[in-house]
Scaffold this motif. Structure first.
Motif, PDB file in Angstrom:
ATOM      1  N   ILE A 110      -9.877 -18.348  34.115  1.00 22.24           N
ATOM      2  CA  ILE A 110      -8.417 -18.325  33.993  1.00 22.24           C
ATOM      3  C   ILE A 110      -8.000 -17.199  33.057  1.00 22.24           C
ATOM      4  N   THR A 111      -8.709 -17.067  31.937  1.00 23.51           N
ATOM      5  CA  THR A 111      -8.432 -15.987  30.984  1.00 23.51           C
ATOM      6  C   THR A 111      -8.536 -14.624  31.662  1.00 23.51           C
ATOM      7  N   ALA A 112      -9.577 -14.427  32.465  1.00 23.49           N
ATOM      8  CA  ALA A 112      -9.751 -13.147  33.164  1.00 23.49           C
ATOM      9  C   ALA A 112      -8.604 -12.893  34.129  1.00 23.49           C
ATOM     10  N   ARG A 113      -8.153 -13.937  34.821  1.00 22.17           N
ATOM     11  CA  ARG A 113      -7.044 -13.769  35.769  1.00 22.17           C
ATOM     12  C   ARG A 113      -5.759 -13.389  35.045  1.00 22.17           C
ATOM     13  N   LEU A 114      -5.608 -13.865  33.809  1.00 22.41           N
ATOM     14  CA  LEU A 114      -4.420 -13.540  33.020  1.00 22.41           C
ATOM     15  C   LEU A 114      -4.524 -12.160  32.357  1.00 22.41           C
TER      16      LEU A 114
END
Length: 267
Positions: free
Chosen positions: A246-250
């Motif tokens: 999720i962090t990478a997608r953000l």
């Protein structure tokens, strides 16, 4: 809270009154709002009247109290629909729920605490669901603690130096013990809870980061009898992987952490 003058002070008072309705009972009276915020009843009454005229607050004449109004609901719905954190997280929440069969949630850090943005409810016959949109303190429960562990040091000092309300008999209220636990959370990358925010529930959570730093947390939660130390130990690596995706997608980046070797759990 001290009553101040000028436009900024007035704006802060209005915001504080609105935010108070996200914390506790469904309805609040003028006296309760006045006491909680340290404002005069006359100031509180004027603010509530203005908010009522705009539909952000509704008046209940039977109980002579106020509750959030339809315009507040519209704002909340729009905020959820436009939330980058919620949008980025939802596919990963469903994927993790399907593997673990427990409820998976996404929370956002907000002024004065954190709120659940969404959840994917577990598939067990006995499962857990959370209350979306209600503000919870950061010192109670795994989602709050993992956010607090990665908050600005001044904010951590302010929170630990203030009142640490006991939501249940298991809520951590000792600032020194909490400070030590926050250090463990930063080291391992996850937090665990057994009955801290809700007496019959257990959870494990990992923080999520955006380009500017901490934005929220993803958690797995369920009935306390199923969220055992063994469950936490087995779930933490999967949850860390989910949070990192999720962090990478953000477009954010997670801090370095040790490989999980213990539950980091408190009872």
């Amino acid at each position: 809270m001290t009553e101040t003058t000028g436009g900024t002070g007035a704006t802060e008072r209005v915001a504080d009154v609105l935010l108070l309705f996200t914390d506790g009972p469904r309805t609040l009276g003028v006296s309760r709002v006045s006491r909680e915020l340290g404002l005069s009843k006359a100031v509180v009454h004027r603010i509530l009247q203005s908010l009522t005229a705009r539909g952000l607050i509704a008046y209940d004449p039977a109980g002579r109290e106020y509750r959030l109004g339809p315009a507040a609901a519209a704002l909340g719905s729009r905020a959820l629909r436009d939330s980058d954190l919620r949008t980025a997280a939802l596919p990963f929440l469903a994927e993790l729920r399907d593997r673990l069969h427990e409820t998976v949630t996404i929370s956002a850090k907000v002024y004065g605490g954190r709120v659940y943005l969404d959840q994917v409810v577990g598939t067990h016959e006995i499962t857990m669901s959370v209350e979306l949109g209600r503000r919870f303190p950061l010192h109670a429960g795994s989602s709050g603690k993992c956010m607090l562990a990665h908050s600005d040091p001044d904010e951590v000092d302010r929170i630990l130096g203030g009142e640490l309300a006991a939501l249940t008999a298991a809520t951590p209220t000792d600032p020194d013990a909490l400070r030590a636990e926050l250090a463990r959370i930063r080291e391992t990358g996850y937090a665990a809870s057994a009955g801290e925010r809700q007496g019959d529930a257990g959870s494990v959570a990992v923080p999520v980061f955006g380009p500017g730093g901490l934005v929220g947390a993803v958690s797995v939660c369920g009935p306390r009898f199923r969220v055992t130390d063994e469950f936490v130990a087995a779930t933490a690596p999967q949850l860390i992987d989910t949070a990192d995706r999720i962090t990478a997608r953000l477009g954010g980046s997670a801090p370095a952490r040790a490989v999980p070797t213990s539950t980091g759990r408190t009872s």
